[in-house]
Design an enzyme around this catalytic site. Sequence first.
Site, PDB file in Angstrom:
ATOM      1  N   SER A   1     -17.796  -8.877 -28.593  1.00 25.77           N
ATOM      2  CA  SER A   1     -18.588  -8.431 -29.166  1.00 25.77           C
ATOM      3  C   SER A   1     -19.399  -9.285 -30.212  1.00 25.77           C
ATOM      4  CB  SER A   1     -18.596  -7.073 -29.666  1.00 25.77           C
ATOM      5  OG  SER A   1     -19.291  -6.516 -30.500  1.00 25.77           O
ATOM      6  N   TYR A  46     -13.084  -2.447 -35.564  1.00 25.61           N
ATOM      7  CA  TYR A  46     -13.442  -3.053 -34.373  1.00 25.61           C
ATOM      8  C   TYR A  46     -14.261  -4.513 -34.485  1.00 25.61           C
ATOM      9  CZ  TYR A  46     -16.671  -2.885 -29.861  1.00 25.61           C
ATOM     10  OH  TYR A  46     -17.089  -3.522 -29.105  1.00 25.61           O
TER      11      TYR A  46
END
Length: 266
Positions: A128, A141
Amino acid sequence: MAKIVLITGGSSGIGKAIGEYLQTRGYKVYGTSRNPKNYKSSFALLPLDVTSSESIQNCVTQLLDIEKTIDVLINNAGVGITGPIEETPISEIKNAFSTNLYGPIEMTNAVLPAMRKQGYGHIINVTSIAGYMGLPYRGVYSATKAALEITTEAYRMELKQFNVKMTNVAPGDFATNIAAGRYHAPIAQDSPYKEAYGNTLKTMDAHVDAGKDPTKMAEVIFKILQNPNPKVRYKVGAFIQKFSIVLKAILPSKMYEAMLMKHYEL
């Protein structure tokens, strides 16, 4: 002969888009889901829980029994998590790392013996753009994806001798159902983070809703698989999201921090 592709988390979102696209390009695709019977798919879905060592081994063994080979593994399965780090339960932090980091590592290790034996293979880790920076209320995250990015760098060098390629693909925001499945640390009424966290959540969800078509990710992954010498990493997403990585490299750290805080209205 069609190459065999295994995509973790292939029942919806980015994983499903990748599978459908690769299927139209001549690949034989197998996706995975914890409960395959709950989904309709144009390609086969195998049962898999990436947080379970037994499930991982069973999935890989099942596919090898069917096809005798695994040419491509795409570690796409992941879980979103938001919240003030102080107020996020340790059990949820551990689950995020188990899904987003330990799962891909175990999946990779499970397919490597077969890839070594056949003398080739390609493993793509979906990370990501959030993994390039510590984002407020997405710190856990960001940490899981950053760890997978760095792990991939080491893996690549270790696997070159076996002709097994490994690549990171870091997406930005895409229009998927990830927000619905994301773990949100509860916003307690007496929390000192209540207002700032609530505002940031709204911003994050708006970014996903306005995200790009996940087919864009599929197109990039197809090009990577066609490349005999792929790069270490690729970024896929809106220009501003990709450019934010460049800005982090060139701006003073406090200036970059201030820019992020302004973006998230903190």
